[in-house]
Scaffold this motif. Structure first.
Motif, PDB file in Angstrom:
ATOM      1  N   ILE B   7      50.361   8.933  89.271  1.00  0.00           N
ATOM      2  CA  ILE B   7      50.344   8.959  87.809  1.00  0.00           C
ATOM      3  C   ILE B   7      49.440  10.096  87.388  1.00  0.00           C
ATOM      4  O   ILE B   7      48.305  10.205  87.845  1.00  0.00           O
ATOM      5  N   ARG B   8      49.971  10.969  86.552  1.00  0.00           N
ATOM      6  CA  ARG B   8      49.151  12.087  86.086  1.00  0.00           C
ATOM      7  C   ARG B   8      49.167  12.102  84.570  1.00  0.00           C
ATOM      8  O   ARG B   8      50.132  11.672  83.946  1.00  0.00           O
ATOM      9  N   ALA B  10      49.813  13.078  80.910  1.00  0.00           N
ATOM     10  CA  ALA B  10      50.948  13.806  80.351  1.00  0.00           C
ATOM     11  C   ALA B  10      50.554  15.221  79.949  1.00  0.00           C
ATOM     12  O   ALA B  10      51.351  16.147  80.046  1.00  0.00           O
ATOM     13  N   LEU B  13      50.975  17.681  82.732  1.00  0.00           N
ATOM     14  CA  LEU B  13      52.368  18.018  82.997  1.00  0.00           C
ATOM     15  C   LEU B  13      52.938  18.916  81.907  1.00  0.00           C
ATOM     16  O   LEU B  13      53.753  19.790  82.172  1.00  0.00           O
ATOM     17  N   GLU B  14      52.494  18.681  80.688  1.00  0.00           N
ATOM     18  CA  GLU B  14      53.005  19.502  79.596  1.00  0.00           C
ATOM     19  C   GLU B  14      52.584  20.956  79.761  1.00  0.00           C
ATOM     20  O   GLU B  14      53.377  21.870  79.597  1.00  0.00           O
ATOM     21  N   LEU B  16      51.758  22.413  82.436  1.00  0.00           N
ATOM     22  CA  LEU B  16      52.226  22.995  83.697  1.00  0.00           C
ATOM     23  C   LEU B  16      53.744  22.979  83.780  1.00  0.00           C
ATOM     24  O   LEU B  16      54.296  23.051  84.866  1.00  0.00           O
ATOM     25  N   SER B  17      54.400  22.858  82.642  1.00  0.00           N
ATOM     26  CA  SER B  17      55.860  22.824  82.644  1.00  0.00           C
ATOM     27  C   SER B  17      56.415  24.041  83.387  1.00  0.00           C
ATOM     28  O   SER B  17      56.222  25.177  82.958  1.00  0.00           O
ATOM     29  N   LYS B  95      42.177  30.712  81.351  1.00  0.00           N
ATOM     30  CA  LYS B  95      42.184  30.196  82.721  1.00  0.00           C
ATOM     31  C   LYS B  95      43.442  30.607  83.489  1.00  0.00           C
ATOM     32  O   LYS B  95      43.471  30.521  84.710  1.00  0.00           O
ATOM     33  N   LYS B 174      35.704  10.199  58.133  1.00  0.00           N
ATOM     34  CA  LYS B 174      35.157   8.963  58.699  1.00  0.00           C
ATOM     35  C   LYS B 174      36.188   8.309  59.599  1.00  0.00           C
ATOM     36  O   LYS B 174      35.863   7.671  60.573  1.00  0.00           O
ATOM     37  N   ARG B 175      37.464   8.502  59.249  1.00  0.00           N
ATOM     38  CA  ARG B 175      38.474   7.760  59.989  1.00  0.00           C
ATOM     39  C   ARG B 175      38.756   8.344  61.359  1.00  0.00           C
ATOM     40  O   ARG B 175      39.526   7.802  62.120  1.00  0.00           O
ATOM     41  N   ASP B 176      38.111   9.490  61.657  1.00  0.00           N
ATOM     42  CA  ASP B 176      38.273  10.031  63.001  1.00  0.00           C
ATOM     43  C   ASP B 176      37.617   9.130  64.035  1.00  0.00           C
ATOM     44  O   ASP B 176      38.003   9.111  65.196  1.00  0.00           O
ATOM     45  N   GLN B 177      36.612   8.409  63.594  1.00  0.00           N
ATOM     46  CA  GLN B 177      35.969   7.495  64.536  1.00  0.00           C
ATOM     47  C   GLN B 177      36.736   6.195  64.520  1.00  0.00           C
ATOM     48  O   GLN B 177      36.793   5.511  63.509  1.00  0.00           O
ATOM     49  N   GLU B 178      37.346   5.902  65.641  1.00  0.00           N
ATOM     50  CA  GLU B 178      38.137   4.683  65.690  1.00  0.00           C
ATOM     51  C   GLU B 178      37.226   3.469  65.730  1.00  0.00           C
ATOM     52  O   GLU B 178      36.141   3.519  66.287  1.00  0.00           O
ATOM     53  N   PRO B 179      37.706   2.392  65.130  1.00  0.00           N
ATOM     54  CA  PRO B 179      36.863   1.193  65.181  1.00  0.00           C
ATOM     55  C   PRO B 179      36.780   0.653  66.603  1.00  0.00           C
ATOM     56  O   PRO B 179      37.702   0.813  67.375  1.00  0.00           O
TER      57      PRO B 179
END
Lengths: 216, 179
Positions: B7-8, B10, B13-14, B16-17, B95, B174-179
């Motif tokens: 499992i990597r 996503a 993978l995106e 490194l398409s 890079k 403020k809503r960037d901080q998830e509850p």
């Protein structure tokens, strides 16, 4: 060329299910939905029902009574249909009196509030109204859609939607400026659950200028 | 033996398409040869020599024994600017610069070897490739870094002083901080 071969190797050795279905260009919108309501209203049961409807491999909902929620349950529900895809992040928060102070912490990041009412609990319907009033009056919930669900409609002794509407009429008047609705459901049998989710989807999307979704 | 499937994330993978990287390599190589051909054609006209496909694709013209060979070598070095610009515009990621720059030169080595049916035997050719690779890697890395560190522009043009009106203003969400 190194990265080309690295990419090919990655694609060859990665589990199919984890391959990105959608390229980065069409980021999925994520909306947070808050499930609020008194204790024993059926919030957790509702969440379990939504999971069993929308998630392919969800475990069957627990039979019988749910124990009271201490803290929160959270599930991300992917909605299939429209492109770009939408995710509903549903937060089910404990409704016991001592836990209600925590609700305010969730207001700013939520896109809609679902207020679940136990239609059979006539004794506490007034308390229910007072709690909803506090939620509605909070500064951070201004302008977001509110869905009131009259739960446990499968029970004989449950109040009719009209009766519940009457109790909440006072608040509803103040809510008139924004999106709100009362829907009868049964979280146990699943009647009305799909309609509720669909209503939420249309409302949060209509409201996305005001509360933009999280993109990921 | 069963291959282990992993499992990597996503995102890995995106970015490194293989299809994306392959098309970038093709585009870079095309630009490399197209500009080189134009420059060499111009040089041939100025020198009054007949131009042939040997010029871009063979290593034989690049020899240190006569003035024409040195001129062609200079043109090839100048052509490394093509790669610098193309990598900055098409790849743009610091890079990945080293990889893409060396790939261009590696493919050029392959094509030259196949075209001339022998490995390059001219020391000047190898020196030119080394110099070109160094120029491409260092300049493109520097340019990509500059590009990545560029301040973000909202609404098209970057505005240094936030003004009122219809412009976008930076406000801590403020809503960037998830509850």
């Amino acid at each position: 060329m190194y990265h080309l071969f690295k990419g090919l190797y990655y694609y060859a050795t990665t589990k199919e299910g984890t391959l990105p279905v959608c390229p980065a260009v069409c980021a999925a919108a994520k909306y947070s939905i808050l499930l609020l309501g008194l204790d024993n209203a059926g919030k957790t049961t509702l969440l379990e029902k939504i999971k069993s409807i929308y998630l392919a491999h969800a475990p069957a909902p627990r039979q019988g009574a749910q124990p009271p929620t201490v803290g929160q349950n959270m599930s991300t529900i992917p909605l299939p249909a429209p492109l770009p895809p939408i995710y509903l992040k549903i937060w089910d928060i404990g409704g016991q009196e001592s836990l209600r102070n925590l609700w305010t912490q969730y207001y700013t990041s939520s896109h809609a509030i679902v207020f679940v009412v136990d239609s059979t609990d006539k004794a506490r319907i007034e308390e229910c109204r007072d709690v909803l009033e506090i939620v509605v009056d909070a500064e951070d919930t201004e302008g977001i859609p509110i869905l009131m669900l009259a739960n446990k409609q499968d029970r004989e002794e449950s109040l009719e939607v009209e009766e519940i509407k009457e109790v909440f009429n006072k608040i509803a008047e103040r809510l008139s400026a924004r999106d709100s609705r009362v829907l009868p459901i049964s979280a146990l049998t699943g009647t009305g659950v799909k309609e509720s989710v669909e209503w939420l989807v249309t409302r949060v999307m209509r409201n996305k200028e005001y509360r933009p979704p999280l993109m990921r | 033996m069963a291959r282990r499937r992993r499992i990597r994330p996503a995102s890995a993978l995106e970015s490194l398409s293989p299809l994306l990287i392959l098309s970038q390599i093709v585009a870079l190589q095309t630009a490399f040869y197209a500009v080189a051909t134009v420059l060499l054609l111009f040089t041939a006209v100025v020198l009054g020599v007949r131009f042939s496909l040997d010029w871009p694709f063979s290593w034989v013209p690049v020899n240190g024994e006569n003035a024409a060979g040195w001129t062609v070598a200079i043109v090839w070095l100048a052509n490394s600017m093509t790669s610098v610009v193309a990598i900055t515009l098409l790849v743009g990621r610091t890079k990945l610069v080293l990889d893409f720059a060396l790939t261009i030169h590696f493919i050029h080595l392959l094509i030259t070897t196949l075209y001339s049916r022998s490995l390059p035997a001219s020391w000047l050719w190898w020196a030119v490739q080394l110099g070109s690779a160094v120029i491409t890697v260092s300049l493109a890395t520097w340019l990509c870094q500059k590009r990545e560190l560029r301040p973000l522009a909202f609404g098209g043009r970057a505005r240094l002083i936030p003004t009122g009106g219809d412009g976008h203003e930076m406000v801590p969400l403020k809503r960037d901080q998830e509850p």
